[in-house]
Design a protein around this motif. Structure first.
Motif, PDB file in Angstrom:
ATOM      1  N   ASP A 160      -3.476  -0.539  -1.714  1.00 31.18           N
ATOM      2  CA  ASP A 160      -4.315  -1.639  -1.264  1.00 31.18           C
ATOM      3  C   ASP A 160      -5.768  -1.203  -1.450  1.00 31.18           C
ATOM      4  N   ILE A 161      -6.516  -1.949  -2.220  1.00 33.99           N
ATOM      5  CA  ILE A 161      -7.881  -1.549  -2.587  1.00 33.99           C
ATOM      6  C   ILE A 161      -8.797  -1.440  -1.375  1.00 33.99           C
ATOM      7  N   GLN A 162      -8.631  -2.341  -0.429  1.00 36.50           N
ATOM      8  CA  GLN A 162      -9.500  -2.324   0.745  1.00 36.50           C
ATOM      9  C   GLN A 162      -9.187  -1.121   1.642  1.00 36.50           C
ATOM     10  N   ILE A 163      -7.912  -0.850   1.844  1.00 38.78           N
ATOM     11  CA  ILE A 163      -7.527   0.306   2.657  1.00 38.78           C
ATOM     12  C   ILE A 163      -8.031   1.588   2.009  1.00 38.78           C
ATOM     13  N   PHE A 164      -7.831   1.718   0.700  1.00 42.63           N
ATOM     14  CA  PHE A 164      -8.272   2.909  -0.014  1.00 42.63           C
ATOM     15  C   PHE A 164      -9.773   3.124   0.137  1.00 42.63           C
ATOM     16  N   CYS A 165     -10.549   2.085  -0.125  1.00 44.05           N
ATOM     17  CA  CYS A 165     -12.007   2.217  -0.032  1.00 44.05           C
ATOM     18  C   CYS A 165     -12.434   2.596   1.373  1.00 44.05           C
ATOM     19  N   ARG A 166     -11.826   1.991   2.364  1.00 44.88           N
ATOM     20  CA  ARG A 166     -12.208   2.291   3.748  1.00 44.88           C
ATOM     21  C   ARG A 166     -11.825   3.722   4.157  1.00 44.88           C
ATOM     22  N   VAL A 167     -10.705   4.220   3.659  1.00 42.72           N
ATOM     23  CA  VAL A 167     -10.319   5.604   3.941  1.00 42.72           C
ATOM     24  C   VAL A 167     -11.364   6.561   3.372  1.00 42.72           C
ATOM     25  N   ILE A 168     -11.801   6.315   2.146  1.00 42.81           N
ATOM     26  CA  ILE A 168     -12.789   7.191   1.515  1.00 42.81           C
ATOM     27  C   ILE A 168     -14.145   7.064   2.219  1.00 42.81           C
ATOM     28  N   ILE A 169     -14.530   5.843   2.584  1.00 38.61           N
ATOM     29  CA  ILE A 169     -15.786   5.629   3.311  1.00 38.61           C
ATOM     30  C   ILE A 169     -15.757   6.380   4.643  1.00 38.61           C
ATOM     31  N   ASP A 170     -14.653   6.261   5.386  1.00 42.12           N
ATOM     32  CA  ASP A 170     -14.533   6.975   6.666  1.00 42.12           C
ATOM     33  C   ASP A 170     -14.601   8.484   6.458  1.00 42.12           C
ATOM     34  N   ALA A 171     -13.963   8.968   5.399  1.00 45.72           N
ATOM     35  CA  ALA A 171     -14.006  10.399   5.088  1.00 45.72           C
ATOM     36  C   ALA A 171     -15.444  10.833   4.813  1.00 45.72           C
ATOM     37  N   ALA A 172     -16.185  10.006   4.081  1.00 41.45           N
ATOM     38  CA  ALA A 172     -17.585  10.336   3.768  1.00 41.45           C
ATOM     39  C   ALA A 172     -18.438  10.347   5.029  1.00 41.45           C
ATOM     40  N   ARG A 173     -18.185   9.444   5.938  1.00 46.97           N
ATOM     41  CA  ARG A 173     -18.947   9.439   7.194  1.00 46.97           C
ATOM     42  C   ARG A 173     -18.642  10.689   8.020  1.00 46.97           C
ATOM     43  N   ASN A 174     -17.389  11.090   8.060  1.00 47.25           N
ATOM     44  CA  ASN A 174     -17.030  12.324   8.776  1.00 47.25           C
ATOM     45  C   ASN A 174     -17.681  13.533   8.105  1.00 47.25           C
TER      46      ASN A 174
ATOM     47  N   HIS B 272       0.838  -1.196   0.000  1.00 51.34           N
ATOM     48  CA  HIS B 272       0.000   0.000   0.000  1.00 51.34           C
ATOM     49  C   HIS B 272       0.873   1.246   0.000  1.00 51.34           C
ATOM     50  N   ASN B 273       0.475   2.224  -0.819  1.00 48.91           N
ATOM     51  CA  ASN B 273       1.145   3.523  -0.877  1.00 48.91           C
ATOM     52  C   ASN B 273       2.592   3.431  -1.332  1.00 48.91           C
ATOM     53  N   ASN B 274       2.862   2.563  -2.281  1.00 45.65           N
ATOM     54  CA  ASN B 274       4.208   2.409  -2.817  1.00 45.65           C
ATOM     55  C   ASN B 274       4.268   2.915  -4.241  1.00 45.65           C
ATOM     56  N   VAL B 275       5.387   3.526  -4.595  1.00 46.24           N
ATOM     57  CA  VAL B 275       5.633   3.893  -5.976  1.00 46.24           C
ATOM     58  C   VAL B 275       6.706   2.956  -6.498  1.00 46.24           C
ATOM     59  N   LEU B 276       6.346   2.192  -7.511  1.00 47.74           N
ATOM     60  CA  LEU B 276       7.248   1.232  -8.135  1.00 47.74           C
ATOM     61  C   LEU B 276       7.580   1.770  -9.517  1.00 47.74           C
ATOM     62  N   ASN B 277       8.795   2.316  -9.658  1.00 47.24           N
ATOM     63  CA  ASN B 277       9.171   3.088 -10.844  1.00 47.24           C
ATOM     64  C   ASN B 277       8.208   4.264 -10.933  1.00 47.24           C
TER      65      ASN B 277
END
Length: 162
Positions: free
Chosen positions: A111-125, A100-105
């Motif tokens: 990580d799809i699950q972490i990303f979705c949950r971050v946005i969901i939490d932001a929407a709830r706030n 998660h949160n890596n730049v490869l070249n």
């Protein structure tokens, strides 16, 4: 709003990552429209919402998220000519490794699950801040949502989305 967020979470739990990601990418648009004076959104409203509620919780900038959203939802692609990354890739969660949160070249991996949950939490706030505002109430009345008992006078007695 909560119903939509719950459905995204159920999609994640069921491993329906394509569907969950697609709806997650729409959240900043939906929230920005619901809080706007005219009930509509544009790129700058998407970016401002993302900056305010997501910020640096993921490495993807607001502009890159917007460009990815455009490419993913409208062309089925993972790259956009205006993104700082050649491509953005999402990794399914595993029990042994989190990438998660890596730049490869010049490719960003999230990580799809972490990303979705971050946005969901932001929407709830965001919802807690906006739910009693005039714009939210007015715009939500006209938004696409689930009506558990139908939509009289058209259809009654069964759930309807509309």
């Amino acid at each position: 709003m909560e119903n939509m967020l719950n459905e995204i979470e159920k999609g994640l739990e069921a491993g329906l990552y394509h569907l969950a990601l697609g709806m997650t990418l729409c959240i900043p648009d939906i929230c920005a429209a619901l809080q706007s004076n005219n009930g509509e959104t544009k790129k700058n409203k998407y970016v401002n919402w993302y900056d305010q509620y997501v910020g640096d919780k993921v490495r993807m900038s607001a502009n890159d998220c917007y460009y990815f959203r455009c490419a993913f939802l409208h062309q089925g692609r993972t790259e956009h000519k205006d993104s700082q990354y050649r491509k953005i890739i999402f990794i399914e969660p595993t029990s042994t490794l989190t990438l998660h949160n890596n730049v490869l070249n010049d490719v960003l991996n999230i990580d799809i699950q972490i990303f979705c949950r971050v946005i969901i939490d932001a929407a709830r706030n965001w919802y807690e801040e906006q739910k009693d505002t005039k714009n939210y109430k007015s715009n939500f009345e006209h938004s696409f949502k689930r009506h558990p008992e139908g939509m009289a006078p058209y259809i009654v007695g069964v759930p309807v989305y509309g």
